[in-house]
Design an enzyme around this catalytic site. Structure first.
Site, PDB file in Angstrom:
ATOM      1  CD  GLU B  50       9.480   7.650  -5.079  1.00 48.75           C
ATOM      2  OE1 GLU B  50       8.254   7.442  -4.963  1.00 48.75           O
ATOM      3  OE2 GLU B  50       9.949   8.705  -5.559  1.00 48.75           O
ATOM      4  CG  PHE B 112      11.836  21.924  -1.883  1.00 46.49           C
ATOM      5  CD1 PHE B 112      10.450  21.898  -1.762  1.00 46.49           C
ATOM      6  CD2 PHE B 112      12.419  21.324  -2.988  1.00 46.49           C
ATOM      7  CE1 PHE B 112       9.664  21.284  -2.733  1.00 46.49           C
ATOM      8  CE2 PHE B 112      11.641  20.723  -3.967  1.00 46.49           C
ATOM      9  CZ  PHE B 112      10.262  20.699  -3.840  1.00 46.49           C
ATOM     10  CD  GLN B 113      11.386  17.295  -3.305  1.00 43.96           C
ATOM     11  OE1 GLN B 113      12.482  17.076  -3.831  1.00 43.96           O
ATOM     12  NE2 GLN B 113      10.236  16.958  -3.890  1.00 43.96           N
ATOM     13  CE  LYS B 162      21.358  18.581  -6.676  1.00 42.70           C
ATOM     14  NZ  LYS B 162      20.231  19.338  -7.251  1.00 42.70           N
ATOM     15  CG  MET B 473      -7.381 -12.164   5.850  1.00 42.80           C
ATOM     16  SD  MET B 473      -7.876 -13.886   6.031  1.00 42.80           S
ATOM     17  CE  MET B 473      -6.430 -14.728   5.403  1.00 42.80           C
TER      18      MET B 473
HETATM   19  C1  LIG Z   1      -1.180  -1.931   3.207  1.00 45.48           C
HETATM   20  C2  LIG Z   1      -2.178  -2.762   3.935  1.00 45.48           C
HETATM   21  N1  LIG Z   1      -3.350  -2.237   4.342  1.00 45.48           N
HETATM   22  C3  LIG Z   1      -4.254  -2.999   4.996  1.00 45.48           C
HETATM   23  C4  LIG Z   1      -4.013  -4.310   5.266  1.00 45.48           C
HETATM   24  C5  LIG Z   1      -5.033  -5.147   6.021  1.00 45.48           C
HETATM   25  N2  LIG Z   1      -5.520  -6.252   5.175  1.00 45.48           N
HETATM   26  C6  LIG Z   1      -5.055  -7.508   5.279  1.00 45.48           C
HETATM   27  S1  LIG Z   1      -5.761  -8.552   4.182  1.00 45.48           S
HETATM   28  C7  LIG Z   1      -6.740  -7.352   3.571  1.00 45.48           C
HETATM   29  C8  LIG Z   1      -7.717  -7.638   2.464  1.00 45.48           C
HETATM   30  C9  LIG Z   1      -7.078  -7.990   1.191  1.00 45.48           C
HETATM   31  O1  LIG Z   1      -8.045  -8.010   0.179  1.00 45.48           O
HETATM   32  P1  LIG Z   1      -7.729  -8.542  -1.263  1.00 45.48           P
HETATM   33  O2  LIG Z   1      -6.459  -7.989  -1.764  1.00 45.48           O
HETATM   34  O3  LIG Z   1      -8.928  -8.302  -2.125  1.00 45.48           O
HETATM   35  O4  LIG Z   1      -7.482 -10.087  -1.045  1.00 45.48           O
HETATM   36  P2  LIG Z   1      -8.456 -11.259  -0.538  1.00 45.48           P
HETATM   37  O5  LIG Z   1      -8.325 -11.341   0.933  1.00 45.48           O
HETATM   38  O6  LIG Z   1      -9.842 -10.903  -0.990  1.00 45.48           O
HETATM   39  O7  LIG Z   1      -7.917 -12.477  -1.208  1.00 45.48           O
HETATM   40  C10 LIG Z   1      -6.511  -6.141   4.231  1.00 45.48           C
HETATM   41  C11 LIG Z   1      -7.255  -4.891   3.959  1.00 45.48           C
HETATM   42  C12 LIG Z   1      -2.761  -4.822   4.845  1.00 45.48           C
HETATM   43  N3  LIG Z   1      -2.389  -6.085   5.092  1.00 45.48           N
HETATM   44  N4  LIG Z   1      -1.890  -4.050   4.168  1.00 45.48           N
END
Ligand SMILES: Cc1ncc(C[n+]2csc(CCOP(=O)(O)OP(=O)(O)O)c2C)c(N)n1
Lengths: 165, 564
Positions: B50, B112-113, B162, B473
């Site tokens: 979803e 439920f749900q 529903k 990052m």
């Molecule tokens: C749902 C979610 N969880 C955690 C984060 C924190 N976060 C920001 S950037 C990042 C790393 C992203 O890694 P990747 O997709 O491998 O991209 P890269 O930075 O290596 O290009 C994280 C964990 C986020 N933005 N969104």
């Protein structure tokens, strides 16, 4: 020049805000949610339907710095069911308090003080008396304070209602 | 004739000329799905989660300018959708999201749900509804589309029990919306605008600071015209990439935490900053009390709560941006402006001396090179989506965006897992363009199941994984601010992405050289199938320039030797 000075201006002010809102089951939670999600204060809140319409009036007493109050008013206005928001400057404010005091306290003293605050004895039972008063919120605060000497069993305040002069 | 609530939903979507719905069925919404089976005018795309349905609707809405629609069931179906709603809310994306709910007779019994869906969605939607009576349905759906797409756009959620979808009533779709409490301000205040224009004309170093609102209000071309007419330089936020077109000589670049030196210096030095649909986000302003410190502030926004929320505004103007910018163009024609030639050439000098760049290499693929190369090869033939992380910032920096709505990214919420489903929505809405998703090896695994949706629906999304075996990052911050303590960001153990996409029925590539990459990209474009190109890139790259958290925009770490 610095555009952001006022950002640090933290002088707290008190405001009475009234909100006219469509009667729908979600309306109150929307408004309260707005305050809690943004960390704004609600000091008191009263709600009642406006007779002969599909709207309710809420009276909210809040405190915050100028920027916060400004945001509160704008954010309230932004809610879809909100018709009108009034940030009152010159209002009549009233609040009611009910206080239950054990019967063994000096009743005549209590009666005299209550009358000084436009209050009176509402009810008497074997164990307790209930007094009520309606007045300006600050006077109600004083009254409640004084009454605390008489070992109150219960204190119920209504919250503020307000009307522009 | 009386029809069921479920049929009313379908008929209302027909009235709104919806041509695609993303969704996922379940018990509480089955009446609606039964009607979806019978109808023949919109396509229903079954996503595999979803959250992805909402992101797909976002990608569709962002790239086409139409309202995106998604349908989910109650309970877990709805809670899965919440991240998507929050994402759309933060980026002001117009969506209508319909969820099923347990029957009204069961509401409040922990059935439920059952979940308090409107309670959960309240803080992450522009508005929401719980439908108690079938006769309210047409009005509510009409209102939902209206609210989602007008004023400051945003997602609207409709929760339908529903029994309400089973109940019957007379169907008449309202022609007009009757909402006395909702009247977004379209028309700016004329006197205020005039005062602002005079202030701009008298300033010496004015700057247009353009945000995502410019794209939402469809006024990118008007902003170009206004800039040209006045010769005032322009900086864009992440969400506004594409407004000016990257070869425009008045574009000074993207500003903010990973913005260009020239753009950040422009914001630092300007004496009159004119915000057009931007909201002074903390990722943009850096240290707030230092941001545009010498400037008078003109702030134009459809949303009054955005104005003066963070900064003192000398000229607040509430109104539709397109209408307002059109008026500014007219006023500008009759106004004598200062000569900004020197100011513009100063900024262009900055841009030349300190351009966005990276140390390219022949032995290893640099992630920035991949993005730049895709830009050279595809340019305006592609619509770009991203996930969240370093690859997202490099895409904003190095892809040559040339038109509005060409760039889809999760700006406000920064949602990993956004890219693939959003690119899927882009592919559905823009069949004449190539839908590219730049993603990371971390992000792609957050909604990888949507490869199945792409394959099933022949949506040829090309996912390009800039695979650095890190949550890049976060690792960057650990390197810079946590003395290199690499806590839980090492992704050395990885799936075989090529096999993974092939298992879903798409095409996969794993590439280690520039030549292999170009071949893979060409092949993927030719095959017109959902694809994943796993690009092994240099591991330790850092996104620069960077304004460290809590610093002023002029205190940037520039591109230096530490970017080997
Ligand atoms: C749902 C979610 N969880 C955690 C984060 C924190 N976060 C920001 S950037 C990042 C790393 C992203 O890694 P990747 O997709 O491998 O991209 P890269 O930075 O290596 O290009 C994280 C964990 C986020 N933005 N969104």
């Amino acid at each position: 020049m610095n555009n952001f000075n006022h950002y640090y201006d933290t002088e707290t002010i008190r405001r009475v805000i009234s909100v006219i809102v469509i009667n729908e089951h979600n309306a109150l939670s929307r408004i309260v949610g707005l305050f809690s999600a943004r960390g704004y204060n609600i000091d008191s809140l009263t709600v009642a339907p406006i007779i002969g319409s599909e709207y309710s009036r809420m009276t909210i007493v809040t405190t915050g710095d100028k920027r916060v109050i400004d945001q509160i008013v704008k954010q309230l206005n932004k809610l879809i069911p909100v018709l009108k928001v009034n940030e009152h400057q010159n209002v009549i404010e009233k609040e009611t308090v009910l206080i239950k005091i054990p019967i063994d306290q000096p009743l005549s003293d209590i009666d005299v003080i209550a009358r000084a605050y436009n209050g009176h004895i509402q009810n008497v039972t074997d164990d307790a008396i209930v007094i009520s008063a309606t007045d300006e919120p600050s006077r109600i605060a004083n009254f409640t304070n004084i009454m605390s000497k008489f070992k109150p069993l219960e204190v119920v305040r209504s919250g503020v209602v307000a009307m522009e002069r | 004739m009386k029809i069921t609530g479920a049929k009313m939903v379908i008929e209302s979507l027909r009235e709104e000329r919806v041509d695609v719905v993303f969704g996922y069925p379940g018990g509480a919404i089955m009446n609606v799905y039964d009607e979806i089976y019978k109808q023949g005018f919109f396509q229903h795309i079954l996503t595999r989660h979803e959250q992805a349905a909402i992101h797909a609707a976002e990608g569709y809405a962002k790239s086409t300018g139409k309202v995106g629609v998604a349908i989910v069931t109650s309970g877990p179906g709805f809670t899965n959708a919440v991240t998507g709603l929050a994402d759309a809310y933060m980026d002001s994306i117009p969506l209508v999201v319909i969820s099923g709910q347990v029957p009204t007779t069961i509401i409040g019994t922990d059935g439920f749900q059952e979940i308090d869906a409107v309670g959960i969605s309240r803080p992450c939607t522009k508005h929401n509804y719980l439908v108690n009576d079938v006769k309210d349905l047409p009005r509510i759906i009409k209102e939902a589309f209206h609210i989602a797409s007008t004023g400051r756009p945003g997602p609207v959620h409709i929760d339908i029990p529903k029994d309400v979808t089973a109940d019957v009533g007379e169907f008449k779709y309202p022609k007009e919306v009757d909402l006395p409490t909702y009247k977004p301000t379209v028309n700016y205040n004329k006197r205020q605008l005039k005062k602002a224009m005079t202030a701009i004309a008298k300033s010496k170093k004015p700057l247009f600071y353009v945000g995502g609102g410019a794209i939402l209000a469809n006024c990118a071309y008007e902003i170009r015209e206004l800039a040209e007419l006045t010769n005032i330089p322009v900086v864009e936020t992440l969400m506004a990439r594409g407004v000016m077109g990257d070869d425009h000589k008045l574009l000074i670049g993207m500003l903010g935490m990973h913005g260009e030196f020239a753009a950040n210096m422009a914001a630092h030095d300007t004496d009159c900053i004119i915000s057009l649909g931007a909201r002074f986000d903390d990722r943009v302003t850096g240290r707030l009390d230092e941001f545009a410190k010498k400037a008078k502030v003109v702030h134009i926004d459809i949303d009054p709560t955005s104005i003066a929320k963070l900064v003192h505004t000398n000229y607040p103007i509430v109104g539709d941006l397109k209408v307002t910018v059109e008026a500014m163009i007219e006023t500008a024609k009759e106004t004598e402006f200062n000569d900004y030639t020197n100011w513009v050439s100063l900024l262009r000098d900055y841009r030349e001396k300190e351009p966005l760049r990276f140390n390219d290499s022949d032995s290893v693929i640099k992630p920035q090179w991949v993005i730049k190369r895709v830009g050279e090869l595809l340019g305006e033939n592609a619509i770009i989506s991203t996930d969240v992380g370093q690859h997202q910032m490099w895409t904003a920096q190095f892809y040559p965006f040339s038109f509005p709505r060409q760039f889809n990214t999760s700006g406000g919420l920064g949602t990993m897992g956004f890219g693939l489903p959003a690119a899927m929505g882009v592919a559905r809405g823009n069949k004449d363009k190539i839908s590219i998703n730049f993603t990371g090896d971390g992000s792609i695994l957050m909604n990888i199941q949507e490869l199945m949706t792409c394959v099933e629906n022949k949506l040829p999304v090309i996912n390009i994984i800039l695979n650095n075996s890190y949550l890049g990052m976060v690792r960057q911050w650990q390197t810079l601010f946590y003395e290199n303590r690499i806590s839980q960001t090492d992704l050395s153990l990885q799936p075989d992405f090529k096999m993974l996409v092939e298992a879903f029925g798409g095409v996969g590539y794993r590439v280690k050289t520039k030549k292999e990459f170009e071949e893979a990209l060409n092949d993927a474009i030719e095959k017109k199938k959902p694809a994943m190109i796993d690009v092994v890139v240099s591991r330790d790259e850092i996104v620069l320039p960077m304004v460290p958290n809590g610093h002023a925009l002029n205190e940037m770490t520039l591109i230096g030797d530490n970017n080997e």
